[in-house]
Design a protein around this motif. Structure first.
Motif, PDB file in Angstrom:
ATOM      1  N   TYR A 197       0.860  -1.191   0.000  1.00 19.36           N
ATOM      2  CA  TYR A 197       0.000   0.000   0.000  1.00 19.36           C
ATOM      3  C   TYR A 197       0.890   1.233   0.000  1.00 19.36           C
ATOM      4  CZ  TYR A 197      -2.602   4.015   1.448  1.00 19.36           C
ATOM      5  OH  TYR A 197      -3.105   5.289   1.478  1.00 19.36           O
ATOM      6  N   ALA A 201      -1.003   5.822  -5.285  1.00 19.42           N
ATOM      7  CA  ALA A 201      -1.196   4.418  -5.694  1.00 19.42           C
ATOM      8  C   ALA A 201      -0.219   3.981  -6.790  1.00 19.42           C
ATOM      9  CB  ALA A 201      -2.630   4.218  -6.151  1.00 19.42           C
ATOM     10  N   GLN A 205       2.079   0.389  -7.424  1.00 19.63           N
ATOM     11  CA  GLN A 205       1.999  -0.412  -8.654  1.00 19.63           C
ATOM     12  C   GLN A 205       3.395  -0.532  -9.283  1.00 19.63           C
ATOM     13  OE1 GLN A 205      -0.928  -2.043  -9.637  1.00 19.63           O
ATOM     14  NE2 GLN A 205       0.702  -3.058 -10.790  1.00 19.63           N
ATOM     15  N   CYS A 226      -2.822  -2.940  -2.735  1.00 23.53           N
ATOM     16  CA  CYS A 226      -4.061  -2.717  -1.967  1.00 23.53           C
ATOM     17  C   CYS A 226      -4.507  -1.259  -2.056  1.00 23.53           C
ATOM     18  CB  CYS A 226      -3.836  -3.095  -0.504  1.00 23.53           C
ATOM     19  SG  CYS A 226      -3.359  -4.818  -0.304  1.00 23.53           S
ATOM     20  N   ASN A 227      -5.815  -1.044  -1.902  1.00 21.87           N
ATOM     21  CA  ASN A 227      -6.367   0.310  -1.981  1.00 21.87           C
ATOM     22  C   ASN A 227      -6.233   1.083  -0.680  1.00 21.87           C
ATOM     23  OD1 ASN A 227      -7.218   0.135  -4.637  1.00 21.87           O
ATOM     24  ND2 ASN A 227      -9.065  -0.989  -4.024  1.00 21.87           N
ATOM     25  N   SER A 228      -5.997   0.373   0.400  1.00 20.84           N
ATOM     26  CA  SER A 228      -5.858   1.062   1.690  1.00 20.84           C
ATOM     27  C   SER A 228      -4.872   0.286   2.551  1.00 20.84           C
ATOM     28  CB  SER A 228      -7.209   1.134   2.409  1.00 20.84           C
ATOM     29  OG  SER A 228      -7.599  -0.171   2.776  1.00 20.84           O
ATOM     30  N   ASP A 231      -6.646  -2.645   4.157  1.00 25.69           N
ATOM     31  CA  ASP A 231      -6.729  -3.865   3.337  1.00 25.69           C
ATOM     32  C   ASP A 231      -5.407  -4.624   3.377  1.00 25.69           C
ATOM     33  OD1 ASP A 231      -9.265  -3.266   2.635  1.00 25.69           O
ATOM     34  OD2 ASP A 231      -8.788  -2.527   0.613  1.00 25.69           O
TER      35      ASP A 231
END
Ligand SMILES: NC(=O)C1=CN([C@@H]2O[C@H](COP(=O)(O)OP(=O)(O)OC[C@H]3O[C@@H](n4cnc5c(N)ncnc54)[C@H](OP(=O)(O)O)[C@@H]3O)[C@@H](O)[C@H]2O)C=CC1
Ligand SMILES: O=C([O-])C1=[NH+]CCC1
Length: 352
Positions: A197, A201, A205, A226-228, A231
């Protein structure tokens, strides 16, 4: 005297291996803990005064740290550092000068936020022997401290070989430290899943893409962006958090009810322990690299500190098997001194 030798970044990188850095960092952690426990059965002699912090401007976003240390009577056993004899005791007098300039990542091209040089002195005469680029040493030794903490605080509670126990690792913050922590965890442990994370973002990646292309990792995990932070941490056994955030990025509820979790809290915002919520500290057994540094630097720390990582390595203390452990890493000058010495030895070996 002809003046100090300069070891540039290229040379230093030639000899940095996990075995060499982990070994030197473990020795520094043991030495500091032996000194603070006054353990006469252990040979170490350590002097590690508080680091000075110079604020370059009006805000704490541009800092210069001075980090001196003397580590006496320690050993470097890793093969790469053996040189003359892995068994010989060593004594190192060193001082790291390191800057933390948070805005460097916004420059075009970006520069590292953390940049360092290490001065190595003759421990017998006090003359300066060498100046060594310390940026990569800082990066590696910080991740190595997390590796050693994970080895003793997380794996130490199981009766199984480290190589046999698969783990899920969350990396919160994918900057320089996030990247080296991802590499270190996959190089030293059987990581089956890596959960990344990052606030921005695209950077998470990019790190995922880079890690997937790396061919030198001991273990190639499934990598999930992950988005957060929540997560990322939910299913992790080991969490590494390394950001400049002043605000907590996850709290105890996000960890669910699972036990036997280990957290390496590496970053430092305005408050050194801001990126992890107070309730996580309250539910953890908390260890530091140096209690003396913690007393000085962790003003307002929310919980009692159980001990130093070195106490666990030296077997003075064993964490509860089911507890959540947290390593609050601040970084120690003695780690830099021992790793710089190991690098110098390894370079002498390959040159001769
Ligand atoms: N314990 C130790 O021994 C050491 C600790 N450190 C500490 O580790 C941390 C990371 O250093 P390093 O990796 O070199 O720095 P980088 O600049 O390379 O990376 C910084 C990271 O922090 C993230 N970040 C910054 N501000 C916030 C915020 N407010 N909320 C969420 N994420 C944020 C950035 O995200 P984004 O990409 O979105 O900007 C990025 O992932 C620093 O706190 C540094 O002081 C460093 C060296 C040694
Ligand atoms: O130990 C270290 O070198 C540092 N800790 C925080 C910034 C740099």
């Amino acid at each position: 005297m002809s003046g100090p030798i300069y070891y540039g970044a290229e040379l230093v990188r030639r000899v940095l291996t996990w075995q060499l850095v982990n070994d030197a960092v473990e020795e520094a952690l043991k030495a500091v803990a032996a000194q603070s426990r006054n353990a006469p059965q252990l040979p170490y002699v350590v002097s590690q005064p508080m680091r000075s912090v110079t604020i370059a401007g009006t805000e704490r976003s541009q800092l210069l740290f001075t980090m001196p240390a003397y580590v006496g009577n320690y050993r470097l056993t890793a093969a790469g550092a053996a040189g003359d004899a892995g068994n010989a005791t060593r004594s190192t007098l060193a001082c790291k000068l390191v800057t933390s300039f948070r805005g460097n990542q916004e420059l075009q091209p970006p520069l590292p936020s953390i940049a360092a040089n290490i001065l190595l002195f003759n421990a017998g005469t006090g003359e300066i022997d060498a100046i060594m680029s310390g940026t990569d040493i800082t990066t590696w030794r910080t991740a190595a401290a997390s590796v050693v903490a994970t080895k003793y605080l997380y794996f130490g509670r199981f009766n199984a070989a480290i190589s046999e126990l698969p783990i899920k690792v969350a990396i919160i913050g994918c900057g320089t430290q996030g990247e080296i922590h991802a590499v270190a965890m996959c190089s030293n442990f059987k990581v089956e899943q890596l959960l990344l994370y990052n606030r921005t973002a695209t950077r998470a990646q990019q790190l995922a893409d880079k890690l997937r292309k790396m061919t030198n990792l001991q273990h190639t995990p499934e990598i999930i962006v992950c988005n957060s932070a929540r997560d990322a941490v939910r299913d992790a056994n080991v969490i590494c958090v390394a950001t400049f955030s002043r605000e907590p990025l996850f709290n105890a509820c996000d960890l669910g009810s699972k036990r036997g979790l280990h957290i390496n809290a590496v970053g430092a915002g305005e408050v050194a322990f801001g990126e992890v919520a107070t309730d996580v500290y309250q539910q953890s057994e908390v260890f530091v690299d140096s209690l003396a540094n913690a007393e000085h630097e962790l003003k307002g720390f929310p919980v009692c500190i159980a001990g130093e990582v070195g106490n666990v390595i030296n077997k003075d203390y064993k964490p509860e098997p089911t507890s959540m452990t947290l390593f609050q890493s601040m970084g120690m000058a003695s780690e830099d001194a021992c790793v710089a010495e190991a690098v110098r030895s390894a370079l002498l070996t390959i040159d001769s």
